[in-house]
Write a protein that holds these residues in place. Structure first.
Motif, PDB file in Angstrom:
ATOM      1  N   ILE A  48       0.832  -1.202   0.000  1.00 20.05           N
ATOM      2  CA  ILE A  48       0.000   0.000   0.000  1.00 20.05           C
ATOM      3  C   ILE A  48       0.867   1.254   0.000  1.00 20.05           C
ATOM      4  N   LYS A  49       0.530   2.169  -0.915  1.00 24.32           N
ATOM      5  CA  LYS A  49       1.297   3.412  -0.996  1.00 24.32           C
ATOM      6  C   LYS A  49       0.708   4.419  -0.022  1.00 24.32           C
ATOM      7  N   ARG A  50       1.530   5.376   0.369  1.00 18.71           N
ATOM      8  CA  ARG A  50       0.987   6.439   1.204  1.00 18.71           C
ATOM      9  C   ARG A  50       1.659   7.735   0.782  1.00 18.71           C
ATOM     10  N   GLU A  51       1.276   8.161  -0.430  1.00 20.86           N
ATOM     11  CA  GLU A  51       2.013   9.278  -1.016  1.00 20.86           C
ATOM     12  C   GLU A  51       1.366  10.625  -0.755  1.00 20.86           C
ATOM     13  N   GLU A  52       0.042  10.636  -0.668  1.00 21.82           N
ATOM     14  CA  GLU A  52      -0.656  11.908  -0.592  1.00 21.82           C
ATOM     15  C   GLU A  52      -1.121  12.161   0.838  1.00 21.82           C
ATOM     16  N   GLU A  53      -1.184  13.435   1.190  1.00 20.94           N
ATOM     17  CA  GLU A  53      -1.631  13.784   2.534  1.00 20.94           C
ATOM     18  C   GLU A  53      -3.043  13.289   2.832  1.00 20.94           C
ATOM     19  N   GLU A  54      -3.920  13.426   1.797  1.00 25.38           N
ATOM     20  CA  GLU A  54      -5.329  13.101   2.011  1.00 25.38           C
ATOM     21  C   GLU A  54      -5.555  11.596   2.124  1.00 25.38           C
ATOM     22  N   VAL A  55      -4.536  10.838   1.709  1.00 25.55           N
ATOM     23  CA  VAL A  55      -4.693   9.394   1.712  1.00 25.55           C
ATOM     24  C   VAL A  55      -4.204   8.846   3.038  1.00 25.55           C
ATOM     25  N   SER A  56      -4.971   7.939   3.599  1.00 28.72           N
ATOM     26  CA  SER A  56      -4.455   7.377   4.836  1.00 28.72           C
ATOM     27  C   SER A  56      -4.693   5.889   4.866  1.00 28.72           C
ATOM     28  N   LEU A  57      -3.838   5.230   5.611  1.00 28.26           N
ATOM     29  CA  LEU A  57      -4.098   3.839   5.926  1.00 28.26           C
ATOM     30  C   LEU A  57      -4.903   3.888   7.210  1.00 28.26           C
ATOM     31  N   SER A  58      -6.043   3.262   7.192  1.00 25.75           N
ATOM     32  CA  SER A  58      -6.902   3.372   8.358  1.00 25.75           C
ATOM     33  C   SER A  58      -6.331   2.576   9.527  1.00 25.75           C
ATOM     34  N   ALA A  59      -6.441   3.177  10.735  1.00 29.76           N
ATOM     35  CA  ALA A  59      -5.984   2.458  11.926  1.00 29.76           C
ATOM     36  C   ALA A  59      -7.173   1.772  12.601  1.00 29.76           C
ATOM     37  N   ILE A  60      -8.357   2.003  12.044  1.00 31.16           N
ATOM     38  CA  ILE A  60      -9.576   1.431  12.632  1.00 31.16           C
ATOM     39  C   ILE A  60      -9.808   0.038  12.037  1.00 31.16           C
ATOM     40  N   ASP A  61     -10.136  -0.926  12.880  1.00 33.02           N
ATOM     41  CA  ASP A  61     -10.513  -2.216  12.275  1.00 33.02           C
ATOM     42  C   ASP A  61     -11.874  -2.683  12.782  1.00 33.02           C
ATOM     43  N   TYR A  62     -12.315  -3.834  12.283  1.00 35.60           N
ATOM     44  CA  TYR A  62     -13.666  -4.308  12.609  1.00 35.60           C
ATOM     45  C   TYR A  62     -13.897  -4.405  14.118  1.00 35.60           C
ATOM     46  N   ASP A  63     -12.818  -4.702  14.863  1.00 36.40           N
ATOM     47  CA  ASP A  63     -12.980  -4.830  16.315  1.00 36.40           C
ATOM     48  C   ASP A  63     -13.296  -3.503  16.984  1.00 36.40           C
ATOM     49  N   ASP A  64     -13.043  -2.391  16.277  1.00 36.63           N
ATOM     50  CA  ASP A  64     -13.346  -1.075  16.848  1.00 36.63           C
ATOM     51  C   ASP A  64     -14.808  -0.680  16.621  1.00 36.63           C
ATOM     52  N   VAL A  65     -15.491  -1.465  15.809  1.00 36.17           N
ATOM     53  CA  VAL A  65     -16.878  -1.127  15.482  1.00 36.17           C
ATOM     54  C   VAL A  65     -17.812  -2.031  16.270  1.00 36.17           C
ATOM     55  N   GLY A  66     -18.600  -1.437  17.160  1.00 39.63           N
ATOM     56  CA  GLY A  66     -19.514  -2.231  17.985  1.00 39.63           C
ATOM     57  C   GLY A  66     -20.801  -2.526  17.232  1.00 39.63           C
ATOM     58  N   GLY A  67     -21.303  -3.740  17.377  1.00 43.48           N
ATOM     59  CA  GLY A  67     -22.559  -4.117  16.716  1.00 43.48           C
ATOM     60  C   GLY A  67     -22.389  -4.184  15.210  1.00 43.48           C
ATOM     61  N   LEU A  68     -23.469  -3.864  14.495  1.00 43.70           N
ATOM     62  CA  LEU A  68     -23.479  -3.809  13.024  1.00 43.70           C
ATOM     63  C   LEU A  68     -22.984  -5.116  12.379  1.00 43.70           C
ATOM     64  N   GLU A  69     -23.229  -6.237  13.062  1.00 39.62           N
ATOM     65  CA  GLU A  69     -22.740  -7.524  12.535  1.00 39.62           C
ATOM     66  C   GLU A  69     -23.346  -7.837  11.164  1.00 39.62           C
ATOM     67  N   ASN A  70     -24.670  -7.566  11.024  1.00 38.48           N
ATOM     68  CA  ASN A  70     -25.319  -7.858   9.736  1.00 38.48           C
ATOM     69  C   ASN A  70     -24.720  -7.022   8.624  1.00 38.48           C
ATOM     70  N   VAL A  71     -24.417  -5.782   8.963  1.00 35.00           N
ATOM     71  CA  VAL A  71     -23.862  -4.874   7.948  1.00 35.00           C
ATOM     72  C   VAL A  71     -22.466  -5.348   7.532  1.00 35.00           C
ATOM     73  N   LYS A  72     -21.666  -5.765   8.515  1.00 35.14           N
ATOM     74  CA  LYS A  72     -20.313  -6.262   8.198  1.00 35.14           C
ATOM     75  C   LYS A  72     -20.419  -7.453   7.254  1.00 35.14           C
TER      76      LYS A  72
END
Ligand code: ATP
Length: 269
Positions: free
Chosen positions: A2-26
């Motif tokens: 994964i490249k990270r060349e632009e300021e606006e681009v980010s590698l997300s530090a959030i993963d599925y474990d950070d999201v409570g509920g929403l199992e059906n949506v996942k």
């Protein structure tokens, strides 16, 4: 890689474990991505078009942004977020080229999730501060052209978000654009418990805090509301800790002792 060349681009530090509920949506998202991004040929074989864009809709503060970031992370994709108002401002203050460049970046850094937040604001602005509806129509057309170009790319996945799907321009919802709508609801009791636990997982919590009870009495609260409650409780606990430390210091001075560095409250686990 994964490249990270632009300021606006980010590698997300959030993963599925950070999201409570929403199992059906996942689960739903997993199917969409698996079928459309990983196996598009199978979808084409059945005469269908792979989904490249979904629209998250639902009340504010329930995890639309959080989930979009987690999806990017889960599928090892870069993450770019642009909001409707940002696109409008860009178009009206600068040039169409700026809008094109922003979308262009998404293609450059693919695989990428492009998150288009607050899409309804574009429709709202038709009769608002951005003047005549004709100008807003031109912006919408340019954005749609960009989305169409983006959707043809195998490794760019677009997620739109709105609290008001009823006022989204119908052109956004046509087949091949945001034709897959996913509702992100207010959390139910189990999801509220999940969110409380996730938010406090790095904080020491007193033994008598009953999270189950808290999740029962917070019907109607969004994920953002629950997070705010936890943050306020943490701030109060920090204040108590500091006051306790200061008072202990004064006590020790009075007793002519040197301060020790132990300040862990005994009732926290
Ligand atoms: P908006 O429509 O106002 O843009 P949103 O649906 O995109 O809101 P988020 O920005 O994802 O909401 O959520 C705001 C904050 O609330 C998150 O940063 C997170 O702290 C908390 N939160 C919301 N939903 C959840 C959830 N399901 N699990 C854990 N935290 C959550």
């Amino acid at each position: 890689p994964i490249k990270r060349e632009e300021e606006e681009v980010s590698l997300s530090a959030i993963d599925y474990d950070d999201v409570g509920g929403l199992e059906n949506v996942k689960q739903e998202i997993q199917e969409v991505l698996q079928y459309s991004v990983e196996h598009p040929e199978k979808i084409l074989k059945f005469g269908m078009t792979p989904t490249r864009a979904v629209l998250f809709y639902g009340p504010p503060g329930c995890g639309k942004t959080l989930l979009a970031e987690a999806i990017a992370n889960e599928y090892q994709m870069n993450f770019i977020r642009i909001s409707g108002p940002e696109l409008l401002t860009m178009w009206f203050s600068g040039s169409e080229a700026k809008v094109r460049d922003t979308f262009g970046k998404t293609r450059q850094v693919a695989p990428c999730v492009l998150f288009l937040d607050d899409l309804d604001s574009i429709a709202k602005s038709r009769n608002g501060s951005f003047g005549d509806g004709g100008a807003v129509d031109r912006v919408i057309n340019q954005i749609l052209t960009e989305i169409d170009g983006m959707s043809a790319k195998k490794n760019v996945f677009i997620i739109g978000a709105t609290n008001r799907p009823d006022i989204i321009d119908s052109a956004f919802l046509r087949p091949g654009r945001f034709d897959h709508l996913i509702y992100i609801p207010l959390p139910d009791e189990k999801s509220r418990l999940d969110i409380l636990k996730i938010t406090l997982r790095k904080s020491p919590v007193a033994k008598d805090v009953d999270m189950q009870h808290l999740s029962t009495i917070t019907n109607g609260f969004s994920g953002a509301d629950l997070t705010e409650i936890c943050h306020r409780a943490c701030k109060l606990a920090i204040r108590e800790l500091i006051e306790k430390e200061i008072n202990e210091g004064k006590e020790q001075q009075r007793n002519g002792q040197t301060a020790t560095d132990s300040n862990e409250p005994e009732d926290l686990v």
